[in-house]
Scaffold this motif. Structure first.
Motif, PDB file in Angstrom:
ATOM      1  N   LYS A 229       0.834  -1.201   0.000  1.00  0.00           N
ATOM      2  CA  LYS A 229       0.000   0.000   0.000  1.00  0.00           C
ATOM      3  C   LYS A 229       0.871   1.253   0.000  1.00  0.00           C
ATOM      4  CE  LYS A 229      -3.623   2.420   2.559  1.00  0.00           C
ATOM      5  NZ  LYS A 229      -4.448   2.456   3.791  1.00  0.00           N
ATOM      6  N   ALA A 230       1.930   1.245   0.823  1.00  0.00           N
ATOM      7  CA  ALA A 230       2.829   2.402   0.900  1.00  0.00           C
ATOM      8  C   ALA A 230       3.520   2.623  -0.442  1.00  0.00           C
ATOM      9  CB  ALA A 230       3.860   2.188   2.003  1.00  0.00           C
TER      10      ALA A 230
ATOM     11  N   SER B 200       3.052   5.843  -2.879  1.00  0.00           N
ATOM     12  CA  SER B 200       4.204   6.608  -3.342  1.00  0.00           C
ATOM     13  C   SER B 200       4.132   6.822  -4.850  1.00  0.00           C
ATOM     14  CB  SER B 200       5.495   5.866  -2.987  1.00  0.00           C
ATOM     15  OG  SER B 200       6.628   6.556  -3.479  1.00  0.00           O
ATOM     16  N   ILE B 201       3.697   5.778  -5.551  1.00  0.00           N
ATOM     17  CA  ILE B 201       3.534   5.878  -7.002  1.00  0.00           C
ATOM     18  C   ILE B 201       2.420   6.875  -7.337  1.00  0.00           C
ATOM     19  CG2 ILE B 201       2.722   4.635  -9.045  1.00  0.00           C
ATOM     20  CD1 ILE B 201       5.616   4.059  -8.329  1.00  0.00           C
ATOM     21  N   VAL B 202       1.330   6.812  -6.603  1.00  0.00           N
ATOM     22  CA  VAL B 202       0.216   7.737  -6.824  1.00  0.00           C
ATOM     23  C   VAL B 202       0.673   9.181  -6.605  1.00  0.00           C
ATOM     24  CG1 VAL B 202      -2.023   8.505  -5.942  1.00  0.00           C
ATOM     25  CG2 VAL B 202      -1.592   6.070  -6.308  1.00  0.00           C
ATOM     26  N   ALA B 203       1.525   9.368  -5.594  1.00  0.00           N
ATOM     27  CA  ALA B 203       2.049  10.713  -5.323  1.00  0.00           C
ATOM     28  C   ALA B 203       2.866  11.209  -6.515  1.00  0.00           C
ATOM     29  CB  ALA B 203       2.905  10.697  -4.061  1.00  0.00           C
ATOM     30  N   GLU B 204       3.664  10.327  -7.119  1.00  0.00           N
ATOM     31  CA  GLU B 204       4.446  10.705  -8.305  1.00  0.00           C
ATOM     32  C   GLU B 204       3.521  11.089  -9.460  1.00  0.00           C
ATOM     33  OE1 GLU B 204       7.105   7.595  -9.371  1.00  0.00           O
ATOM     34  OE2 GLU B 204       8.333   7.768  -7.567  1.00  0.00           O
ATOM     35  N   ILE B 205       2.464  10.300  -9.613  1.00  0.00           N
ATOM     36  CA  ILE B 205       1.504  10.582 -10.692  1.00  0.00           C
ATOM     37  C   ILE B 205       0.792  11.902 -10.442  1.00  0.00           C
ATOM     38  CG2 ILE B 205      -0.595   9.767 -11.840  1.00  0.00           C
ATOM     39  CD1 ILE B 205       0.343   6.894 -11.204  1.00  0.00           C
TER      40      ILE B 205
ATOM     41  N   ILE C 177      -1.028   9.948 -18.222  1.00  0.00           N
ATOM     42  CA  ILE C 177      -1.196  10.014 -16.762  1.00  0.00           C
ATOM     43  C   ILE C 177      -2.316   9.070 -16.311  1.00  0.00           C
ATOM     44  CG2 ILE C 177      -1.969  11.503 -14.871  1.00  0.00           C
ATOM     45  CD1 ILE C 177      -0.458  13.802 -16.246  1.00  0.00           C
ATOM     46  N   ASP C 178      -3.429   9.101 -17.026  1.00  0.00           N
ATOM     47  CA  ASP C 178      -4.551   8.224 -16.678  1.00  0.00           C
ATOM     48  C   ASP C 178      -4.152   6.759 -16.800  1.00  0.00           C
ATOM     49  OD1 ASP C 178      -6.073  10.470 -16.261  1.00  0.00           O
ATOM     50  OD2 ASP C 178      -7.101  10.394 -18.195  1.00  0.00           O
ATOM     51  N   ALA C 179      -3.373   6.445 -17.824  1.00  0.00           N
ATOM     52  CA  ALA C 179      -2.911   5.066 -18.023  1.00  0.00           C
ATOM     53  C   ALA C 179      -1.997   4.648 -16.874  1.00  0.00           C
ATOM     54  CB  ALA C 179      -2.187   4.942 -19.356  1.00  0.00           C
ATOM     55  N   ALA C 180      -1.142   5.580 -16.422  1.00  0.00           N
ATOM     56  CA  ALA C 180      -0.244   5.284 -15.300  1.00  0.00           C
ATOM     57  C   ALA C 180      -1.053   4.997 -14.028  1.00  0.00           C
ATOM     58  CB  ALA C 180       0.706   6.451 -15.070  1.00  0.00           C
ATOM     59  N   LYS C 181      -2.093   5.790 -13.803  1.00  0.00           N
ATOM     60  CA  LYS C 181      -2.957   5.556 -12.634  1.00  0.00           C
ATOM     61  C   LYS C 181      -3.595   4.171 -12.704  1.00  0.00           C
ATOM     62  CE  LYS C 181      -4.415  10.360 -11.778  1.00  0.00           C
ATOM     63  NZ  LYS C 181      -5.574  11.281 -11.798  1.00  0.00           N
ATOM     64  N   ALA C 182      -4.124   3.842 -13.871  1.00  0.00           N
ATOM     65  CA  ALA C 182      -4.796   2.547 -14.046  1.00  0.00           C
ATOM     66  C   ALA C 182      -3.806   1.397 -13.889  1.00  0.00           C
ATOM     67  CB  ALA C 182      -5.455   2.491 -15.427  1.00  0.00           C
ATOM     68  N   ASP C 183      -2.633   1.543 -14.456  1.00  0.00           N
ATOM     69  CA  ASP C 183      -1.622   0.479 -14.376  1.00  0.00           C
ATOM     70  C   ASP C 183      -1.135   0.282 -12.943  1.00  0.00           C
ATOM     71  OD1 ASP C 183      -1.842   0.081 -17.074  1.00  0.00           O
ATOM     72  OD2 ASP C 183      -0.037   1.236 -17.596  1.00  0.00           O
ATOM     73  N   ALA C 184      -1.001   1.370 -12.209  1.00  0.00           N
ATOM     74  CA  ALA C 184      -0.578   1.271 -10.808  1.00  0.00           C
ATOM     75  C   ALA C 184      -1.639   0.538  -9.992  1.00  0.00           C
ATOM     76  CB  ALA C 184      -0.330   2.658 -10.231  1.00  0.00           C
ATOM     77  N   ALA C 185      -2.907   0.868 -10.240  1.00  0.00           N
ATOM     78  CA  ALA C 185      -4.003   0.200  -9.527  1.00  0.00           C
ATOM     79  C   ALA C 185      -4.034  -1.283  -9.862  1.00  0.00           C
ATOM     80  CB  ALA C 185      -5.330   0.857  -9.897  1.00  0.00           C
ATOM     81  N   LYS C 186      -3.797  -1.618 -11.115  1.00  0.00           N
ATOM     82  CA  LYS C 186      -3.763  -3.024 -11.525  1.00  0.00           C
ATOM     83  C   LYS C 186      -2.597  -3.762 -10.866  1.00  0.00           C
ATOM     84  CE  LYS C 186      -5.920  -2.376 -16.075  1.00  0.00           C
ATOM     85  NZ  LYS C 186      -5.688  -2.378 -17.542  1.00  0.00           N
ATOM     86  N   ALA C 187      -1.466  -3.092 -10.776  1.00  0.00           N
ATOM     87  CA  ALA C 187      -0.296  -3.708 -10.151  1.00  0.00           C
ATOM     88  C   ALA C 187      -0.555  -3.991  -8.675  1.00  0.00           C
ATOM     89  CB  ALA C 187       0.922  -2.790 -10.304  1.00  0.00           C
TER      90      ALA C 187
ATOM     91  N   VAL D 145       4.847  -8.883  -4.106  1.00  0.00           N
ATOM     92  CA  VAL D 145       5.301  -7.534  -3.763  1.00  0.00           C
ATOM     93  C   VAL D 145       4.920  -6.571  -4.896  1.00  0.00           C
ATOM     94  CG1 VAL D 145       7.319  -6.098  -3.288  1.00  0.00           C
ATOM     95  CG2 VAL D 145       7.228  -8.438  -2.415  1.00  0.00           C
ATOM     96  N   PHE D 146       4.327  -5.471  -4.514  1.00  0.00           N
ATOM     97  CA  PHE D 146       3.935  -4.455  -5.492  1.00  0.00           C
ATOM     98  C   PHE D 146       5.157  -3.974  -6.257  1.00  0.00           C
ATOM     99  CE2 PHE D 146       3.406   0.042  -6.612  1.00  0.00           C
ATOM    100  CZ  PHE D 146       2.236   0.002  -7.345  1.00  0.00           C
ATOM    101  N   ASN D 147       5.035  -3.914  -7.576  1.00  0.00           N
ATOM    102  CA  ASN D 147       6.163  -3.499  -8.404  1.00  0.00           C
ATOM    103  C   ASN D 147       5.643  -2.731  -9.610  1.00  0.00           C
ATOM    104  OD1 ASN D 147       8.683  -3.222  -9.537  1.00  0.00           O
ATOM    105  ND2 ASN D 147       8.674  -5.249 -10.485  1.00  0.00           N
ATOM    106  N   TYR D 148       5.801  -1.430  -9.564  1.00  0.00           N
ATOM    107  CA  TYR D 148       5.383  -0.596 -10.693  1.00  0.00           C
ATOM    108  C   TYR D 148       6.224   0.666 -10.704  1.00  0.00           C
ATOM    109  CZ  TYR D 148       2.692   2.264 -13.876  1.00  0.00           C
ATOM    110  OH  TYR D 148       2.313   3.056 -14.945  1.00  0.00           O
ATOM    111  N   THR D 149       6.664   1.055 -11.879  1.00  0.00           N
ATOM    112  CA  THR D 149       7.468   2.265 -12.025  1.00  0.00           C
ATOM    113  C   THR D 149       6.781   3.215 -12.996  1.00  0.00           C
ATOM    114  OG1 THR D 149       9.519   1.012 -11.670  1.00  0.00           O
ATOM    115  CG2 THR D 149       9.719   3.205 -12.690  1.00  0.00           C
TER     116      THR D 149
END
Length: 231
Positions: free
Chosen positions: A39-40, A44-49, A83-93, A102-106
């Motif tokens: 979750k953390a 962190s990824i969401v904050a970058e987005i 940006i929207d794609a990054a949000k969706a991909d992070a949620a999927k990850a 372990v969550f892994n998305y860049t």
């Protein structure tokens, strides 16, 4: 006679229960830690987005205020889609490791930042092109206004020649006509040069010497009249 039998089976059951409970608690703790870490990492990824989204909003505002004649809708859409794609991909990850892993998305920050920069670049280029087109059009209009003034002087000269020919047929005003015509031709040439001088930059600036040329035109009739009197 003292007699006591140890309840080995019962004790073993208690020991096994303790071991099982400890293992279960450890597994539950580890799972809680795993979920929290995932979750953390996701947040962190969401904050970058969100930072990228803020950058895009700033670029849009800059384009609207500083480059009002630019249309960057296509560039904005491309950046927003990324940006929207990054949000969706992070949620999927995150969803993919809901049960284990372990969550892994860049986030492709470099790629998205380039799309955002393209908004500013395109806006600036379009605004510059618009301003240049406006400058060229304004210079052309100013030049054409000067040409119209010169044409009016040419008409006045032609009228003066006709008047002299009709009213003073014996007068010789060729020198006066030549002087006026030369001044008109010079004005045309100078106006054209002034326009050429600002072909790439600058503002057209040329004023026709209407008073001077009109004086030369007036001199034609005056000379013709003087010659008639002298005759």
């Amino acid at each position: 006679v003292y007699s006591y039998t140890v309840d080995e089976a019962g004790i073993r059951a208690l020991i096994e229960a303790l071991s099982k409970s400890a293992a279960e608690q450890e597994a539950a703790y580890n799972e809680t830690q795993r979920v929290a870490a995932n979750k953390a990492a996701y947040e962190s990824i969401v904050a970058e987005i969100n930072v990228l989204q803020a950058s895009l909003e700033a670029a849009k505002e800059t384009a609207a205020t500083q480059y009002p004649n630019a249309d960057v809708s296509a560039e904005v859409a491309a950046a927003q889609n990324a940006i929207d794609a990054a949000k969706a991909d992070a949620a999927k990850a995150l969803e993919a490791v809901a049960a284990e892993g372990v969550f892994n998305y860049t986030v492709d920050k470099d790629g998205i930042n380039k799309l955002i920069e393209a908004v500013n670049t395109s806006a600036a280029e379009q605004e510059a092109a618009y301003n240049e087109a406006q400058r060229v059009a304004a210079n052309k209009a100013a030049y054409e206004a000067a040409v119209a003034e010169i044409d009016a002087l040419q008409t006045a000269l032609d009228a003066a020649k006709e008047t002299v020919a009709a009213q003073y047929p014996d007068a010789n005003v060729s020198a006066e006509v030549a002087a006026a015509q030369s001044a008109i031709d010079a004005a045309k040439a100078d106006a054209a040069k002034a326009l050429e001088a600002v072909a790439n930059e600058g503002t057209f600036n040329y004023a026709v010497d209407k008073d001077g040329i009109n004086n030369l035109i007036d001199a034609i009739a005056a000379s013709a009249a003087d010659q008639k009197e002298a005759a």
